[in-house]
Design an enzyme around this catalytic site. Sequence first.
Site, PDB file in Angstrom:
ATOM      1  N   HIS A 233       0.919  -1.572  -0.076  1.00 17.91           N
ATOM      2  CA  HIS A 233      -0.355  -0.098   0.063  1.00 17.91           C
ATOM      3  C   HIS A 233       0.645   1.377   0.372  1.00 17.91           C
ATOM      4  O   HIS A 233       0.804   2.712   0.198  1.00 17.91           O
ATOM      5  CB  HIS A 233      -0.924  -0.313   1.471  1.00 17.91           C
ATOM      6  CG  HIS A 233      -0.176   0.538   2.501  1.00 17.91           C
ATOM      7  ND1 HIS A 233       0.228  -0.120   3.646  1.00 17.91           N
ATOM      8  CD2 HIS A 233      -0.220   1.629   2.934  1.00 17.91           C
ATOM      9  CE1 HIS A 233       0.978   0.272   3.853  1.00 17.91           C
ATOM     10  NE2 HIS A 233       0.603   0.970   4.589  1.00 17.91           N
TER      11      HIS A 233
HETATM   12  C1  UD1 Z   1      -2.090   6.252   5.083  1.00 19.08           C
HETATM   13  C2  UD1 Z   1      -0.452   7.166   6.080  1.00 19.08           C
HETATM   14  C3  UD1 Z   1       0.668   5.309   6.040  1.00 19.08           C
HETATM   15  C4  UD1 Z   1       0.528   3.949   6.469  1.00 19.08           C
HETATM   16  C5  UD1 Z   1      -1.326   3.809   6.619  1.00 19.08           C
HETATM   17  C6  UD1 Z   1      -2.232   2.527   6.264  1.00 19.08           C
HETATM   18  C7  UD1 Z   1      -0.051   8.905   5.260  1.00 19.08           C
HETATM   19  C8  UD1 Z   1       1.434   9.660   4.954  1.00 19.08           C
HETATM   20  N1  UD1 Z   1       0.322   7.808   5.253  1.00 19.08           N
HETATM   21  O1  UD1 Z   1      -1.606   5.685   4.132  1.00 19.08           O
HETATM   22  O2  UD1 Z   1       1.627   6.143   6.995  1.00 19.08           O
HETATM   23  O3  UD1 Z   1       1.440   3.271   7.025  1.00 19.08           O
HETATM   24  O4  UD1 Z   1      -2.281   5.376   6.228  1.00 19.08           O
HETATM   25  O5  UD1 Z   1      -3.289   2.210   5.257  1.00 19.08           O
HETATM   26  O6  UD1 Z   1      -0.968   9.458   6.280  1.00 19.08           O
HETATM   27  N2  UD1 Z   1      -8.936   5.004   0.842  1.00 19.08           N
HETATM   28  C9  UD1 Z   1      -9.693   4.130   0.514  1.00 19.08           C
HETATM   29  N3  UD1 Z   1     -10.952   4.222   1.553  1.00 19.08           N
HETATM   30  C10 UD1 Z   1     -11.047   3.987   3.284  1.00 19.08           C
HETATM   31  C11 UD1 Z   1      -9.479   4.834   2.780  1.00 19.08           C
HETATM   32  C12 UD1 Z   1      -8.705   4.813   1.879  1.00 19.08           C
HETATM   33  O7  UD1 Z   1     -10.463   4.518  -0.571  1.00 19.08           O
HETATM   34  O8  UD1 Z   1     -10.435   3.659   4.233  1.00 19.08           O
HETATM   35  C13 UD1 Z   1      -8.552   6.019  -0.301  1.00 19.08           C
HETATM   36  C14 UD1 Z   1      -7.721   7.090  -0.032  1.00 19.08           C
HETATM   37  O9  UD1 Z   1      -9.255   7.788  -0.445  1.00 19.08           O
HETATM   38  C15 UD1 Z   1      -7.126   7.185  -0.746  1.00 19.08           C
HETATM   39  C16 UD1 Z   1      -5.643   6.339  -0.706  1.00 19.08           C
HETATM   40  O10 UD1 Z   1      -6.880   5.637  -0.217  1.00 19.08           O
HETATM   41  O11 UD1 Z   1      -7.246   7.983  -2.128  1.00 19.08           O
HETATM   42  C17 UD1 Z   1      -5.134   6.392   0.397  1.00 19.08           C
HETATM   43  O12 UD1 Z   1      -5.282   7.030   1.184  1.00 19.08           O
HETATM   44  P1  UD1 Z   1      -4.595   7.680   2.346  1.00 19.08           P
HETATM   45  O13 UD1 Z   1      -4.895   7.999   3.524  1.00 19.08           O
HETATM   46  O14 UD1 Z   1      -4.044   8.766   1.668  1.00 19.08           O
HETATM   47  O15 UD1 Z   1      -3.259   6.964   2.848  1.00 19.08           O
HETATM   48  P2  UD1 Z   1      -2.787   5.402   3.140  1.00 19.08           P
HETATM   49  O16 UD1 Z   1      -2.084   4.799   1.821  1.00 19.08           O
HETATM   50  O17 UD1 Z   1      -3.687   4.616   3.256  1.00 19.08           O
END
Ligand code: UD1
Length: 394
Positions: A233
Amino acid sequence: MKIVTIIGARPQFIKAAAVSRAIAEHNKLVNRESSVINELIVHTGQHYDRNMSDVFFEEMHIPKPNYFLDIHSLSHGAMTGQMLEKIEEVLMDEKPDVVLVYGDTNTTLAGALAASKLNIPVTHVEAGLRSFNRRMPEEINRVLTDHVSTILFCPTKQAVENLKNEGIVNKSSSVHKFVSSSAQELTDLQAHELPRSVALVGDVMLDAAQFYRRYAKRTKFDLPEKYILATIHRAENTDDPERLISIFKAFEKISQEIPIILPLHPRTAKIIHSLGFCLKPQTSNLKLSDPVSYLEMVYLLERCKLVMTDSGGLQKEAFFFKKPCVTLRDETEWVELVDHGFNVIVGVDNKRIFEAFELMTVKDIDYNINLYGDGEAGEKIVNILKKHLSLLHQ
Ligand code: UD1
């Protein structure tokens, strides 16, 4: 005594579960109202899908958030900025004695900044970790959070060393024990100012693994007898098509020898979809699933042959469950796992990944070493916080 806990991303729910449980245990034992720790939970909304958020609160019995800020799916600056603004409002209303943040996400940094600008002591759980790769947003979040924190709870000896090297631990801070300054010195400090304190308490994720493993939950899908458990991820892997394709090439090849179970983070799922990857989940030995809950993850960990991941938490969980790990990154914060041969760092080159798979599946490993404490980090954190908070109220 009032604590505001700020969480928002999946791994933080697991870490907070261990500390919230220790707070609840403490409250059961106190006999004076003034000794009760009143924990309020702010959920920023960074992770919001049911299987990325609600399921953790339900199965780990984490108290329901008092505030849900609903901030997600934004650029780093916008996400952190909006969180900062909304968290500040909550903290101005609630006026807690201390703010508790976990790990290295945008939620962590926003919580730490909002509190420190209001002169509320920040407590950072999982302090001192470093990858020394400033291109990772997580590294920026960690460094900045540690620098504004007053109480820093480190999971490893290396984390304490890292803080020393950055000058965060110095003459006036106490390490391993909770205060260096006497009460007299404290009276010279302004209200809400505490001596900086660093404590090596072990890893709260070990607390969670030890406590919840008895409740492990069978996954909804059928499991092969032998399998590898994989997750991907990290932005550095998912946002670079070359890296992602290279990882999947390795997975395709390895899965011809042993099935791979790959619960997909929504970010990875979206990107795979947009790249038009030709994966055949029903027939292939590369079995994709939706994100699984913590109790299902524990079930998968207990039965897998090997873990392949770019997650920080899963590298340690592999060790907790005595499974070898191949890390699909160029560096790790959990260097002790590599030093002791439990984990290999291979980056994303598919040949190196395959070689590491061959090596780690046959390697004979003795897991009998204590790297992350005794599974009572939550209790230690609560005891130290209690002493700090009582100093504030003297
Ligand atoms: C975040 C943390 C990372 C941690 C990870 C655990 C930061 C910079 N990164 O990364 O340190 O290891 O969480 O998972 O804070 N999304 C969904 N549904 C959800 C959650 C996220 O669709 O329930 C999508 C978001 O809309 C976005 C993408 O996934 O497009 C990434 O989510 P984001 O919160 O930006 O960071 P993570 O990759 O989850």
